[in-house]
Design a protein around this motif. Structure first.
Motif, short mmCIF file in Angstrom:
data_model
loop_
_atom_site.label_atom_id
_atom_site.label_comp_id
_atom_site.label_asym_id
_atom_site.label_seq_id
_atom_site.Cartn_x
_atom_site.Cartn_y
_atom_site.Cartn_z
N PRO A 1 0.81 -1.23 0.00
CA PRO A 1 0.00 0.00 0.00
C PRO A 1 0.84 1.27 0.00
N ASP A 2 2.10 1.17 0.43
CA ASP A 2 2.96 2.34 0.43
C ASP A 2 3.51 2.65 -0.96
N LEU A 3 3.44 1.65 -1.87
CA LEU A 3 4.01 1.82 -3.20
C LEU A 3 2.97 1.97 -4.29
N LEU A 4 1.83 1.29 -4.15
CA LEU A 4 0.90 1.15 -5.26
C LEU A 4 -0.53 1.51 -4.88
N GLY A 5 -1.23 2.05 -5.85
CA GLY A 5 -2.65 2.32 -5.71
C GLY A 5 -3.35 2.05 -7.03
N ARG A 6 -4.67 2.00 -6.98
CA ARG A 6 -5.45 1.74 -8.18
C ARG A 6 -5.99 3.06 -8.71
N THR A 7 -6.14 3.15 -10.02
CA THR A 7 -6.71 4.34 -10.63
C THR A 7 -7.72 3.93 -11.68
N GLY A 8 -8.76 4.73 -11.89
CA GLY A 8 -9.75 4.45 -12.91
C GLY A 8 -10.81 3.47 -12.46
N GLU A 9 -11.71 3.15 -13.38
CA GLU A 9 -12.88 2.33 -13.07
C GLU A 9 -12.74 0.87 -13.46
N THR A 10 -11.78 0.52 -14.31
CA THR A 10 -11.67 -0.86 -14.77
C THR A 10 -11.07 -1.78 -13.72
#
Length: 590
Positions: free
Chosen positions: A27-36
């Motif tokens: 969680p410190d490095l990556l996140g999700r973006t967009g709706e897909t």
């Protein structure tokens, strides 16, 4: 055939569950973006004035591609199904998230599905005012001769090319400079691999190719594509010598020069074995007076549980060496120490992405009502929906056969991919309204296929239905002439999107004779049904004819003469599609 075992739940949920696991672990490095749900962005990476780096490709190669998202490397990754390119929408979501006004660079392995999907995303990004450039990794020396190096596949060399590009962008080089040094790194990267055993797709749990207990295959691709020769298993030193022989035939190294070395495991090869390969590579380099600046030994670009390994050499100069050593921090790689920026994270929600319209509204919306008389025909929208549903049922019935065909000359996933696509189409048809005409229905089909299928079939079938639907604009139904025009428009859409022609051993070899025979039937006064039946016969003849020609396009093109005697799976699914449409129409007209 023996079934394989995997620690999975529902295979249809494996990608979203994997992404959930990755995000939960980092969680410190990556996140999700967009709706897909298929676009992952670095929490600390994208920023205003920096070139955005978007990588991507099929799943099953972990830690590639999402494992290389983070500060100093890629800013985002678009994630496809197993061994299949992401569709344009998650690529576009990733693009918007990392656009800091300096342009965006797409990086991915050179496969037809990835090329078509990333190119479609680039076209849409350009329409939104985002400047996109592309570098396709072509490091696999086994996949094409030197004079056709631009046709080569991207395999483990992705790792070095991504690293160089990410470092250049993190140093705030402009887009032209980032592209130039990335292309330089790509030209200096050479890979050869060996396979000792097959992998299996989660949906089939069957090996996607077969090797004898005492066999190996030199030059096999990371999706199980056949290599350049198969023979008895050799010793570690002999295998290393064979791989390096091909690399050194192209990579000129002078005494005193330096390289970076990657010994990459494909999924189920032990570190012990990989170090044996490294030992032998170092012996050869020592003899040449070439030093290894940095080594990477382990799993960097895998192929599910495939047994085997690859060797990659990156020829270094001062510029490439500095970028290789530039600090980065991702889930799969850390080089040096990355210091947080004074202004904190600028990751998900960092405010650099641009407001855009909803693409789904634009793609799936019904066509505008056209005033005046609307020509009809036997194929009403209701009957057309039944025809398309029958295609989905037929693909489901034949998907194992299609995958078996693909396993011989491709990567063994065509049936799985088509099943995913037509299943998504079935769900899209549930949303068809009474006001939807055939063009509007085709738009729904195109969007469903494009969003669900990242392999080359996705953009090809999406383009086919977009063009075919447009040919029916203003019509209440299809008569014989309109049906022939519909099939011809679909065939031409596939030819243009795939840049393939008859004789290349692709689905075009079924679509073109299908359109030709339908047109001939119409000239003879045939009914709408008879025209569609003629198209199915043409597709069948074209499908069978592909066994007699060597592949010139697609993944099987790397086989050349070895593809002779085998039906093209794309041509086979074309035949299944047109025959199912004809069968459903025949039932509807009884």
């Amino acid at each position: 055939m023996t079934k394989t075992k995997k620690l999975i739940n529902n295979p249809d949920d494996i990608i979203p569950e994997m992404i959930e696991g990755i995000l939960g672990a980092h969680p410190d490095l990556l996140g999700r973006t967009g709706e897909t749900g298929r676009a992952v962005v670095a929490m600390d990476g994208p920023r205003q004035g920096k070139v955005g780096i978007v990588v991507g490709g099929g799943s099953g190669h972990e830690p590639a591609f999402v494992g290389y998202v983070g500060r100093g490397l890629a800013d985002a990754a678009a994630i496809g199904n197993v061994f299949a390119s992401p569709s344009p929408e998650p690529i576009l979501e990733a693009t918007r998230a990392v656009d800091g006004g300096a342009g965006v660079l797409y990086l991915y392995g050179n496969y037809s599905g990835d090329v078509m999907n990333f190119d479609m995303a680039a076209e849409e990004a350009a329409a939104e005012g985002i400047k996109v450039r592309t570098v396709r990794v072509t490091d696999d020396v086994a996949s094409a001769p030197t004079d056709r190096a631009q046709e080569r596949r991207g395999i483990a060399g992705d790792f070095f090319v991504f690293k160089i590009a990410g470092a250049a962008a993190d140093r705030m080089a402009d887009l032209d400079a980032v592209v130039a040094v990335t292309e330089k790194a790509n030209r200096a990267t050479f890979t050869m691999g060996v396979a000792l055993g097959a992998c299996s797709l989660p949906q089939t749990l069957k090996p996607n190719f077969s090797l004898g207990d005492d066999e190996m295959e030199i030059g096999m691709g990371i999706h199980g594509e056949p290599g350049i020769r198969r023979g008895p298993l050799e010793t570690a030193d002999q295998v290393t010598d064979a791989l390096l022989e091909r690399i050194f035939a192209e990579l000129t190294l002078a005494r005193g020069e330096e390289v970076a070395l990657l010994v990459n495991g494909l999924g189920s090869t032990s570190q012990m074995e990989l170090y044996l390969l490294h030992r032998r590579v170092k012996q050869h380099l020592d003899e040449k007076g070439v030093s290894i600046h940095r080594s990477f030994v382990g799993e960097y670009v895998t192929s599910l549980e495939m047994a085997g390994a690859s060797i990659t050499l990156l020829k270094l100069d001062d510029e490439l060496k500095a970028l290789l050593e530039h600090p980065c921090h991702t889930a799969a790689l850390q080089v040096g120490i990355v210091s947080p920026r004074a202004n904190g994270h600028a990751g998900v929600g960092h405010g650099i992405s641009k407001a855009v319209g909803n693409r789904a509204d634009a793609v799936a919306a019904s066509s505008d009502t056209i005033a005046g008389e609307r020509p009809g025909g036997e194929v009403t929208p209701e009957i057309f929906v039944s025809m398309i549903r029958n295609v989905g049922a037929a693909i489901e019935t034949h998907k194992d056969w299609l995958s078996e065909l693909d396993g011989v000359i491709g990567d063994g996933d065509h049936g799985v991919t088509m099943g995913i696509g037509w299943s998504a189409v079935g769900h899209a048809l549930d949303e068809v309204s009474d006001n939807d005409d055939i063009e509007a229905i085709c738009k729904r089909i195109a969007k469903a296929f494009l969003d669900a299928v990242g392999a080359s079939s996705g953009p090809l079938y999406a383009t086919a239905f977009q063009r075919a639907g447009a040919s029916a604009r203003g019509r209440a139904g299809l008569d014989g002439a309109a049906m022939v025009t519909f099939i011809d428009a679909a065939a031409n859409g596939i030819r243009e999107r795939g840049k393939a022609e008859p004789g290349d051993k692709t689905m075009v070899d079924a679509w073109v004779p299908a359109a030709h025979q339908a047109a001939q039937a119409l000239q003879g006064g045939a009914s709408t049904l008879a025209c569609l039946q003629a198209a199915a016969r043409g597709a069948e003849e074209g499908m069978n004819a592909t066994a007699k020609i060597a592949a010139r396009k697609g993944r099987s093109s790397k086989l050349g003469e070895r593809s002779l005697g085998h039906i093209d799976p794309g041509a086979a699914s074309t035949f299944v599609t047109l025959r199912a449409m004809a069968e459903a129409l025949e039932r509807a007209l009884r």
